[in-house]
Design an enzyme around this catalytic site. Sequence first.
Site, PDB file in Angstrom:
ATOM      1  N   HIS A  61       0.870  -1.172   0.000  1.00 47.25           N
ATOM      2  CA  HIS A  61       0.000   0.000   0.000  1.00 47.25           C
ATOM      3  C   HIS A  61       0.903   1.216   0.000  1.00 47.25           C
ATOM      4  O   HIS A  61       1.943   1.217   0.666  1.00 47.25           O
ATOM      5  CB  HIS A  61      -0.879   0.044   1.253  1.00 47.25           C
ATOM      6  N   TYR A 147       9.144  -2.985   7.094  1.00 47.32           N
ATOM      7  CA  TYR A 147       8.959  -2.498   5.728  1.00 47.32           C
ATOM      8  C   TYR A 147       7.819  -1.491   5.647  1.00 47.32           C
ATOM      9  O   TYR A 147       6.864  -1.650   4.896  1.00 47.32           O
ATOM     10  CB  TYR A 147       8.708  -3.667   4.771  1.00 47.32           C
TER      11      TYR A 147
END
Length: 169
Positions: A61, A147
Amino acid sequence: MSDYRRSLVPGGCFFFSVALADRQSSLLVDEIARLRHAYAITRTTLPFTTLAICVLPEHLHAIWALPAHDSDYAQRWALLKSSFSRGLPLAARLSLSQRHKREKGLWQRRYWEHRIRDAEDLQRHLDYIHYNPVKHGLVEQVKDWPYSSFHRHVRQGLLSVDWGGGKSP
């Protein structure tokens, strides 16, 4: 053929969900250095600003702000996907269409985009992105997922390190 129309707003701010074709894969985190390199190539070639990003094993995303007078995020995603895929083996099964288009079959062709409309909409999507690894059961606390732009937001003083807490026991 689909009648789907993408929102094209020059200088717009957009939320994206982009996924691998194999939703059981962990390729994006296994090849995080390759993904970061492809991202850097894309950002250098076709500039944009990343407001937030979270890379999960098989999808990511992101929220991007495009430069004024530019609405072409599709070209950016195409470059990022092809740069990432270059040098990786083909998917086990490729359709005739994928072979014809010289695709590797790693990515879903489509992705989800949403134009950010206002500050409240932006905050809702920022929160969604940063909490996503907890939602998917990858970690118990947002701070434990490496991440994610969450860590940059903490360094910038935009979020506290304990933001989002964790899953309820």
